[in-house]
Design an enzyme around this catalytic site. Sequence first.
Site, PDB file in Angstrom:
ATOM      1  CG  ASP A 177      -1.855   1.185   1.223  1.00  0.00           C
ATOM      2  OD1 ASP A 177      -1.403   2.309   0.907  1.00  0.00           O
ATOM      3  OD2 ASP A 177      -3.048   0.997   1.504  1.00  0.00           O
ATOM      4  CG  HIS A 178       1.322   4.390  -3.106  1.00  0.00           C
ATOM      5  ND1 HIS A 178       0.062   4.076  -3.525  1.00  0.00           N
ATOM      6  CD2 HIS A 178       1.410   5.737  -3.199  1.00  0.00           C
ATOM      7  CE1 HIS A 178      -0.578   5.177  -3.860  1.00  0.00           C
ATOM      8  NE2 HIS A 178       0.211   6.216  -3.666  1.00  0.00           N
ATOM      9  CG  HIS A 240      -4.326   4.519  -0.516  1.00  0.00           C
ATOM     10  ND1 HIS A 240      -3.400   3.517  -0.539  1.00  0.00           N
ATOM     11  CD2 HIS A 240      -4.575   4.817  -1.815  1.00  0.00           C
ATOM     12  CE1 HIS A 240      -3.097   3.232  -1.803  1.00  0.00           C
ATOM     13  NE2 HIS A 240      -3.805   4.005  -2.591  1.00  0.00           N
TER      14      HIS A 240
HETATM   15  C1  BG6 Z   1      -3.909   4.889  -6.047  1.00  0.00           C
HETATM   16  C2  BG6 Z   1      -5.323   5.008  -6.548  1.00  0.00           C
HETATM   17  O1  BG6 Z   1      -3.781   3.746  -5.243  1.00  0.00           O
HETATM   18  O2  BG6 Z   1      -3.570   6.031  -5.303  1.00  0.00           O
HETATM   19  C3  BG6 Z   1      -5.477   6.256  -7.389  1.00  0.00           C
HETATM   20  O3  BG6 Z   1      -5.664   3.867  -7.315  1.00  0.00           O
HETATM   21  C4  BG6 Z   1      -5.002   7.468  -6.642  1.00  0.00           C
HETATM   22  O4  BG6 Z   1      -6.829   6.427  -7.803  1.00  0.00           O
HETATM   23  C5  BG6 Z   1      -3.607   7.237  -6.058  1.00  0.00           C
HETATM   24  O5  BG6 Z   1      -4.967   8.549  -7.557  1.00  0.00           O
HETATM   25  C6  BG6 Z   1      -3.215   8.381  -5.133  1.00  0.00           C
HETATM   26  O6  BG6 Z   1      -1.866   8.251  -4.771  1.00  0.00           O
HETATM   27  P1  BG6 Z   1      -0.976   9.538  -4.408  1.00  0.00           P
HETATM   28  O7  BG6 Z   1       0.314   8.960  -3.954  1.00  0.00           O
HETATM   29  O8  BG6 Z   1      -0.866  10.344  -5.661  1.00  0.00           O
HETATM   30  O9  BG6 Z   1      -1.720  10.275  -3.339  1.00  0.00           O
END
Ligand code: BG6
Length: 484
Positions: A177-178, A240
């Site tokens: 989960d980044h 997230h």
């Molecule tokens: C992804 C979603 O996991 O996270 C996207 O699938 C979203 O829809 C993105 O735009 C948001 O990531 P960050 O790091 O740009 O906040």
Amino acid sequence: MVSRVIPVDDFDLVIFGGTGDLARRKILPGLYRRFLSGQMPEASRIIGAARSDMDSAAWRASIRDAIKEFAGANVQDKASIDGFLERLHYVPVDATGKAGWKELKGLMRKDVVSAFYFSVAPSLFGAIAERLKTHGIAGNASRIVVEKPFGRDLETAKDLNATLAEYFDETQIYRIDHYLGKETVQNLMAVRFANILFEPLWNAQYIDHVQITVAETVGVGGRGAYYDKSGAMRDMVQNHLMQLLCLTAMEPPSHFEPDSVRDEKLKVIRALDPVPSDDIVRGQYREGLDGPSYLEDSENPDSRTESFIAMKVKVSNWRWNGVPFYLRTGKRMKARMSEIVISFKEPPHNIFTEADHPRCNILTIRLQPDEGIDLRMTIKEPGPGGMRFVEVPMDMTFADALGAAAADVPDAYERLIMDVIRGNQTLFMRGDEVEAAWAWTDPLIADWTNKGDRPVSYDAGTAGPEDALILMHRDGRRWREISA
Ligand code: BG6
């Protein structure tokens, strides 16, 4: 301040889906930056594996373009790109067939860390895992990395977990989960558990409510077909926002090590109450001056998928009894802003009877942009005129406080991939966590799907639908302004 880079062990990293979007945008530019920082051992190798029939030279050329486009202009340097590309190899592999597996095995070295990044559709996870095992390419110490979407409900997540578990032990599976790789998200744990100041106040006695916002300006154009089957709940909240909620609400783990942290997060998810439909607002963006409507972006004129969601969530345990957590995320909003806001209660007794009432303290943990932490305090306005109060920020924007070291912060993917090589699962989701998150999410989605509810429309470039404001107003509270 000098950033310390600790080299990782020598590794072979195979990226299935090596020609895909994630590999080109995130994984390889991230690895290039780690290479530049000196973290990658001399002999380490990155092996692209995908269906396209090309050789290593062609893959390197395409990754050179990807690095130029996505690695950040400040790190471009031809000599180092050349050095990085030398570590890249490519094998055409048929994920569901026989071709390429022998060649892949031939490329892998023994006695180094081996990791396999499944940057492919989840429907291929089983076939790849099986072939890695039957061809003797992955061993008991190998690691696999999988990306979201990890299932689309509890049943599919269980199936995926079961499929992977046929071939790999849980200690070998790294579910990304980044958001957990974002610098400030980890800082949330540092703020809570490396300081004595906050933890005694971190409970229902002193906290009025918590707000978690992840607002984006982008729409879903370009990935509308995928998104339309997902929506903000599945795409953002189940993973997230849930992770941010867990790190905010969890008990202090006994150690900063994988299972201690993940056990505590799991307890939070399991303590979440079902959310009544009155406490959920779903929205869909209308056409705006600078972009089409959700319905056009998703190419589904009758779509009932939400691009925005706001909800009031309760964590049913002693620490959080009666403290609402307001979650909100949406596309095509006013600004790109992600933050966690802890709103403390008013002091229990106001001694300043002749003055305006002291305000509440607010702690804001900003994930993006301008990562940092800000604490609002009430002080006396300087000068004569009695006790007049003013709110002042104790602002710790990392870039100001830490200078170059803050600018040097690795992107979430860089950090997480290096954690895979190090064998540290702390920032990765365990299978039972993912399942618990779906078990909480599924009935909420089933409820609005069964009723055939349509999301309410909102204007692009705003803070979302009016109903989301009302969700808080009716509790006598307000969302924080969405601003960059
Ligand atoms: C992804 C979603 O996991 O996270 C996207 O699938 C979203 O829809 C993105 O735009 C948001 O990531 P960050 O790091 O740009 O906040």
